[in-house]
Write an enzyme that holds these catalytic residues in place. Structure first.
Site, PDB file in Angstrom:
ATOM      1  N   THR A  38      -2.958  18.733  -9.761  1.00  0.00           N
ATOM      2  CA  THR A  38      -1.510  18.909  -9.672  1.00  0.00           C
ATOM      3  C   THR A  38      -0.861  17.717 -10.371  1.00  0.00           C
ATOM      4  OG1 THR A  38      -1.248  17.588  -7.664  1.00  0.00           O
ATOM      5  CG2 THR A  38      -1.806  19.926  -7.353  1.00  0.00           C
TER       6      THR A  38
ATOM      7  N   THR B 148      -3.351  11.085   8.346  1.00  0.00           N
ATOM      8  CA  THR B 148      -2.362  10.017   8.233  1.00  0.00           C
ATOM      9  C   THR B 148      -1.827   9.600   9.595  1.00  0.00           C
ATOM     10  OG1 THR B 148      -0.097   9.597   7.473  1.00  0.00           O
ATOM     11  CG2 THR B 148      -0.687  11.884   7.791  1.00  0.00           C
ATOM     12  N   ASP B 149      -1.343   8.363   9.684  1.00  0.00           N
ATOM     13  CA  ASP B 149      -0.710   7.909  10.929  1.00  0.00           C
ATOM     14  C   ASP B 149       0.640   8.602  11.160  1.00  0.00           C
ATOM     15  OD1 ASP B 149       0.785   6.619   8.946  1.00  0.00           O
ATOM     16  OD2 ASP B 149       0.515   4.600   9.764  1.00  0.00           O
ATOM     17  N   GLU B 150       1.185   9.263  10.108  1.00  0.00           N
ATOM     18  CA  GLU B 150       2.505   9.893  10.262  1.00  0.00           C
ATOM     19  C   GLU B 150       2.483  11.049  11.260  1.00  0.00           C
ATOM     20  OE1 GLU B 150       4.856  10.575   6.800  1.00  0.00           O
ATOM     21  OE2 GLU B 150       4.126   8.767   5.803  1.00  0.00           O
TER      22      GLU B 150
ATOM     23  N   TYR C  58       6.011  17.040   5.593  1.00  0.00           N
ATOM     24  CA  TYR C  58       4.684  16.520   5.224  1.00  0.00           C
ATOM     25  C   TYR C  58       3.839  16.261   6.467  1.00  0.00           C
ATOM     26  CZ  TYR C  58       1.166  12.932   4.265  1.00  0.00           C
ATOM     27  OH  TYR C  58      -0.014  12.203   4.229  1.00  0.00           O
TER      28      TYR C  58
ATOM     29  N   SER D  10       4.144  17.174   9.511  1.00  0.00           N
ATOM     30  CA  SER D  10       3.855  18.306  10.398  1.00  0.00           C
ATOM     31  C   SER D  10       2.727  19.164   9.820  1.00  0.00           C
ATOM     32  CB  SER D  10       5.114  19.135  10.654  1.00  0.00           C
ATOM     33  OG  SER D  10       5.663  19.579   9.445  1.00  0.00           O
TER      34      SER D  10
ATOM     35  N   LYS E 173       0.251  17.946   7.988  1.00  0.00           N
ATOM     36  CA  LYS E 173      -0.978  17.164   8.219  1.00  0.00           C
ATOM     37  C   LYS E 173      -1.404  17.285   9.681  1.00  0.00           C
ATOM     38  CE  LYS E 173      -2.985  14.827   5.750  1.00  0.00           C
ATOM     39  NZ  LYS E 173      -4.104  15.102   4.802  1.00  0.00           N
TER      40      LYS E 173
ATOM     41  N   ASN F  57      -0.387   3.164   5.639  1.00  0.00           N
ATOM     42  CA  ASN F  57       0.012   3.186   4.217  1.00  0.00           C
ATOM     43  C   ASN F  57      -0.952   2.413   3.319  1.00  0.00           C
ATOM     44  OD1 ASN F  57       2.607   3.811   5.647  1.00  0.00           O
ATOM     45  ND2 ASN F  57       3.332   3.882   3.534  1.00  0.00           N
ATOM     46  N   ASN F  58      -1.480   3.117   2.325  1.00  0.00           N
ATOM     47  CA  ASN F  58      -2.403   2.490   1.366  1.00  0.00           C
ATOM     48  C   ASN F  58      -1.658   1.943   0.157  1.00  0.00           C
ATOM     49  OD1 ASN F  58      -5.589   4.135   1.403  1.00  0.00           O
ATOM     50  ND2 ASN F  58      -4.115   4.164   3.060  1.00  0.00           N
TER      51      ASN F  58
HETATM   52  P1  NAD Z   1      -2.421  11.858  -3.915  1.00  0.00           P
HETATM   53  O1  NAD Z   1      -1.168  12.648  -3.862  1.00  0.00           O
HETATM   54  O2  NAD Z   1      -2.495  10.667  -4.777  1.00  0.00           O
HETATM   55  O3  NAD Z   1      -3.637  12.818  -4.339  1.00  0.00           O
HETATM   56  C1  NAD Z   1      -3.800  14.109  -3.823  1.00  0.00           C
HETATM   57  C2  NAD Z   1      -4.828  14.825  -4.682  1.00  0.00           C
HETATM   58  O4  NAD Z   1      -5.017  16.156  -4.130  1.00  0.00           O
HETATM   59  C3  NAD Z   1      -4.389  15.004  -6.145  1.00  0.00           C
HETATM   60  O5  NAD Z   1      -5.462  14.680  -7.002  1.00  0.00           O
HETATM   61  C4  NAD Z   1      -4.036  16.485  -6.244  1.00  0.00           C
HETATM   62  O6  NAD Z   1      -4.260  17.028  -7.541  1.00  0.00           O
HETATM   63  C5  NAD Z   1      -5.001  17.088  -5.209  1.00  0.00           C
HETATM   64  N1  NAD Z   1      -4.533  18.387  -4.703  1.00  0.00           N
HETATM   65  C6  NAD Z   1      -3.281  18.694  -4.260  1.00  0.00           C
HETATM   66  N2  NAD Z   1      -3.238  20.004  -3.920  1.00  0.00           N
HETATM   67  C7  NAD Z   1      -4.487  20.516  -4.124  1.00  0.00           C
HETATM   68  C8  NAD Z   1      -5.070  21.794  -3.946  1.00  0.00           C
HETATM   69  N3  NAD Z   1      -4.364  22.842  -3.470  1.00  0.00           N
HETATM   70  N4  NAD Z   1      -6.375  21.959  -4.253  1.00  0.00           N
HETATM   71  C9  NAD Z   1      -7.098  20.918  -4.741  1.00  0.00           C
HETATM   72  N5  NAD Z   1      -6.593  19.695  -4.948  1.00  0.00           N
HETATM   73  C10 NAD Z   1      -5.301  19.484  -4.644  1.00  0.00           C
HETATM   74  O7  NAD Z   1      -2.783  11.507  -2.402  1.00  0.00           O
HETATM   75  P2  NAD Z   1      -3.422  10.198  -1.749  1.00  0.00           P
HETATM   76  O8  NAD Z   1      -2.354   9.223  -1.501  1.00  0.00           O
HETATM   77  O9  NAD Z   1      -4.646   9.824  -2.512  1.00  0.00           O
HETATM   78  O10 NAD Z   1      -3.836  10.795  -0.322  1.00  0.00           O
HETATM   79  C11 NAD Z   1      -5.129  11.371  -0.121  1.00  0.00           C
HETATM   80  C12 NAD Z   1      -5.261  11.787   1.328  1.00  0.00           C
HETATM   81  O11 NAD Z   1      -5.072  10.662   2.175  1.00  0.00           O
HETATM   82  C13 NAD Z   1      -4.232  12.827   1.782  1.00  0.00           C
HETATM   83  O12 NAD Z   1      -4.861  13.726   2.648  1.00  0.00           O
HETATM   84  C14 NAD Z   1      -3.182  12.007   2.534  1.00  0.00           C
HETATM   85  O13 NAD Z   1      -2.531  12.778   3.509  1.00  0.00           O
HETATM   86  C15 NAD Z   1      -4.055  10.923   3.139  1.00  0.00           C
HETATM   87  N6  NAD Z   1      -3.391   9.634   3.414  1.00  0.00           N
HETATM   88  C16 NAD Z   1      -2.721   8.969   2.435  1.00  0.00           C
HETATM   89  C17 NAD Z   1      -2.187   7.712   2.695  1.00  0.00           C
HETATM   90  C18 NAD Z   1      -1.444   6.914   1.645  1.00  0.00           C
HETATM   91  O14 NAD Z   1      -0.869   5.870   1.970  1.00  0.00           O
HETATM   92  N7  NAD Z   1      -1.442   7.312   0.396  1.00  0.00           N
HETATM   93  C19 NAD Z   1      -2.343   7.152   3.980  1.00  0.00           C
HETATM   94  C20 NAD Z   1      -3.017   7.867   4.954  1.00  0.00           C
HETATM   95  C21 NAD Z   1      -3.568   9.107   4.649  1.00  0.00           C
HETATM   96  O1  DAU Z   2       1.626   6.225   6.562  1.00  0.00           O
HETATM   97  C1  DAU Z   2       0.777   6.935   5.706  1.00  0.00           C
HETATM   98  C2  DAU Z   2       1.599   7.670   4.679  1.00  0.00           C
HETATM   99  O2  DAU Z   2       2.108   6.674   3.779  1.00  0.00           O
HETATM  100  C3  DAU Z   2       0.825   8.737   3.912  1.00  0.00           C
HETATM  101  O3  DAU Z   2       0.416   9.738   4.803  1.00  0.00           O
HETATM  102  C4  DAU Z   2       1.681   9.347   2.812  1.00  0.00           C
HETATM  103  O4  DAU Z   2       0.945  10.280   2.057  1.00  0.00           O
HETATM  104  C5  DAU Z   2       2.156   8.218   1.902  1.00  0.00           C
HETATM  105  O5  DAU Z   2       3.008   8.737   0.889  1.00  0.00           O
HETATM  106  C6  DAU Z   2       2.900   7.146   2.717  1.00  0.00           C
HETATM  107  O6  DAU Z   2       4.156   7.686   3.235  1.00  0.00           O
HETATM  108  P1  DAU Z   2       5.511   6.837   3.207  1.00  0.00           P
HETATM  109  O7  DAU Z   2       6.628   7.776   3.249  1.00  0.00           O
HETATM  110  O8  DAU Z   2       5.456   5.730   4.199  1.00  0.00           O
HETATM  111  O9  DAU Z   2       5.336   6.151   1.741  1.00  0.00           O
HETATM  112  P2  DAU Z   2       6.351   5.940   0.502  1.00  0.00           P
HETATM  113  O10 DAU Z   2       5.593   5.144  -0.501  1.00  0.00           O
HETATM  114  O11 DAU Z   2       6.997   7.186   0.064  1.00  0.00           O
HETATM  115  O12 DAU Z   2       7.467   5.001   1.148  1.00  0.00           O
HETATM  116  C7  DAU Z   2       7.147   3.796   1.832  1.00  0.00           C
HETATM  117  C8  DAU Z   2       8.439   3.240   2.423  1.00  0.00           C
HETATM  118  O13 DAU Z   2       9.288   2.788   1.353  1.00  0.00           O
HETATM  119  C9  DAU Z   2       9.259   4.266   3.190  1.00  0.00           C
HETATM  120  O14 DAU Z   2       9.855   3.634   4.303  1.00  0.00           O
HETATM  121  C10 DAU Z   2      10.322   4.725   2.194  1.00  0.00           C
HETATM  122  C11 DAU Z   2      10.544   3.487   1.358  1.00  0.00           C
HETATM  123  N1  DAU Z   2      10.904   3.686  -0.068  1.00  0.00           N
HETATM  124  C12 DAU Z   2      10.183   4.556  -0.807  1.00  0.00           C
HETATM  125  C13 DAU Z   2      10.448   4.713  -2.158  1.00  0.00           C
HETATM  126  C14 DAU Z   2       9.642   5.699  -3.004  1.00  0.00           C
HETATM  127  C15 DAU Z   2      11.932   2.919  -0.644  1.00  0.00           C
HETATM  128  O15 DAU Z   2      12.590   2.109   0.036  1.00  0.00           O
HETATM  129  N2  DAU Z   2      12.178   3.063  -1.987  1.00  0.00           N
HETATM  130  C16 DAU Z   2      11.483   3.943  -2.763  1.00  0.00           C
HETATM  131  O16 DAU Z   2      11.766   4.017  -3.976  1.00  0.00           O
END
Ligand code: NAD
Ligand code: DAU
Length: 328
Positions: free
Chosen positions: A33, A117-119, A144, A146, A148, A173-174
């Site tokens: 995607t 996720t912790d969300e 999102y 809900s 998960k 958050n990573n």
């Molecule tokens: P990301 O958005 O960077 O990557 C998601 C990947 O899934 C993409 O490569 C996308 O192409 C693929 N994908 C989406 N829909 C698909 C489908 N229908 N079939 C096959 N592939 C599909 O996400 P991320 O940040 O790497 O997160 C990975 C996982 O970790 C997710 O499950 C997310 O909920 C969880 N998570 C993320 C964070 C964070 O901070 N990023 C924290 C905690 C948990």
């Molecule tokens: O907690 C884990 C989650 O962390 C994952 O499950 C999600 O996939 C991941 O996207 C992330 O969610 P958040 O909503 O916390 O992340 P985001 O990077 O979108 O935003 C982090 C914080 O920063 C949030 O409080 C919103 C704020 N923000 C975000 C953006 C994009 C800003 O202030 N400015 C911005 O431009």
């Protein structure tokens, strides 16, 4: 092990795959995607099999699962702001996609680790010491989180009802390399690198619990190999910070004035604070995060974006024009 990694071309999945090759035979299933990218897997191109496809495609998923010893399920729609604008893809991938993966592992008796996720726990007040534990009730706020939460519930039910061998992890958050520029930290770094002003939602008092992606993935390995089937593990690295101070740290590390950013429209229903108590994972499985120096991790991440412009530049204009339309 023969590993099937769903979402392995996304941020966390790609970092996981980089660490898995060599020791394991890796197949990545990814729909590629807007969030997935072949380039994120370029360093390991010759060592993996990349299958482009949808995790909701039952025939494809069943075939790939049959060839695997374990599935690590990262694939998801992940961006809260996108879910607020259009929830449908989140229901398709996060709910129907996870259901499809579960049916395939059930049919073939394959081990599953589900990434969450912790969300799913909702948010905490800013002024209380409480943190999320495995006993915290689910209380998701956004489309999102809900979806998960729904996926986690399906996994739990498939363990109990059908004896599926699955574990779940809920991480905070990573940050790190290969994160899409729509997300907070890479957005601000690439804003500075492209001469744009960084954007902070609202006052920036919201707190996130930051963990380096390598620490998330080392915990996933530990759970995959030593975790107890049916259990949920919370992953976090004691990294609570408010958004304003993360913004100021980025600006300082990039030699900019600490006030050189704009306050923009706040996120609807913006969760106030996330915080993970990781003690169960540390005590039971002996896991410890290593990259806990946030300044050092952020500085390395900034260097990565500086050196990897060809990876993020093609995404940047589109992301910023979408944000501009939303007033963010
Ligand atoms: P990301 O958005 O960077 O990557 C998601 C990947 O899934 C993409 O490569 C996308 O192409 C693929 N994908 C989406 N829909 C698909 C489908 N229908 N079939 C096959 N592939 C599909 O996400 P991320 O940040 O790497 O997160 C990975 C996982 O970790 C997710 O499950 C997310 O909920 C969880 N998570 C993320 C964070 C964070 O901070 N990023 C924290 C905690 C948990
Ligand atoms: O907690 C884990 C989650 O962390 C994952 O499950 C999600 O996939 C991941 O996207 C992330 O969610 P958040 O909503 O916390 O992340 P985001 O990077 O979108 O935003 C982090 C914080 O920063 C949030 O409080 C919103 C704020 N923000 C975000 C953006 C994009 C800003 O202030 N400015 C911005 O431009």
């Amino acid at each position: 092990m023969r590993l099937l990694v769903t979402g392995g071309a996304g941020f966390i999945g790609a970092n996981f795959v980089h660490g898995a090759v060599g020791e394991h035979a890796v197949t990545v299933l990814d729909a590629l995607t807007y969030a997935g990218s072949r380039e994120s897997l370029a360093p390991v191109d010759d060592d993996i099999r990349l299958v482009q496809g949808d995790i909701a495609d039952a025939e494809l998923v069943t075939k790939l699962v049959a060839e695997a010893d374990a599935v690590v399920h990262f694939a998801a729609e992940t961006h809260v702001d996108n879910a607020l604008a259009d929830p449908e893809p989140f229901l398709h991938t996060n709910v129907i996609g996870t259901y499809t993966v579960l049916e395939a592992v059930r049919r073939h008796g394959v081990r599953l680790h589900h990434i969450s996720t912790d969300e799913v726990y909702g948010d905490l007040a800013l002024d209380e010491p409480a943190r999320f534990t495995a006993a915290t009730p689910y209380n998701p706020s956004s489309p999102y989180s809900s979806t998960k939460a729904a996926a986690d519930m399906l996994v739990r039910a498939w363990v109990r009802s059908y004896g599926v061998r699955a574990t779940i992890s809920n991480c905070s958050n990573n940050y790190g390399p290969y994160q899409h520029v729509e997300k907070f930290i890479p957005r601000q770094i690439t804003n500075v690198l492209t001469g744009r002003r960084p954007k902070l939602y609202g006052a920036g008092t919201n707190v996130r619990d930051w963990i380096h992606v390598d620490d998330h993935n080392s915990a996933v390995w530990r759970i995959l190999t030593d975790g107890q089937i049916g259990r949920t593990y919370l992953i976090g690295a004691e990294g609570e910070r408010d958004n304003l101070s993360v913004m100021r740290t980025i600006l300082a590390l990039m030699d900019r004035d600490p006030d050189d950013f704009d306050h923009v429209v706040d996120r609807v229903g913006h969760d106030l604070r996330y915080a993970i108590d990781p003690s169960q994972l540390c005590d039971e499985l002996g896991w410890k995060p290593r990259r806990t120096d946030f300044q050092e991790g952020l500085s390395a991440t900034i260097d990565w974006y500086r050196d990897s412009e060809s990876w993020w530049r093609p995404l940047k204009e589109q992301v910023e024009s979408t944000y501009q339309m939303r007033g963010q």
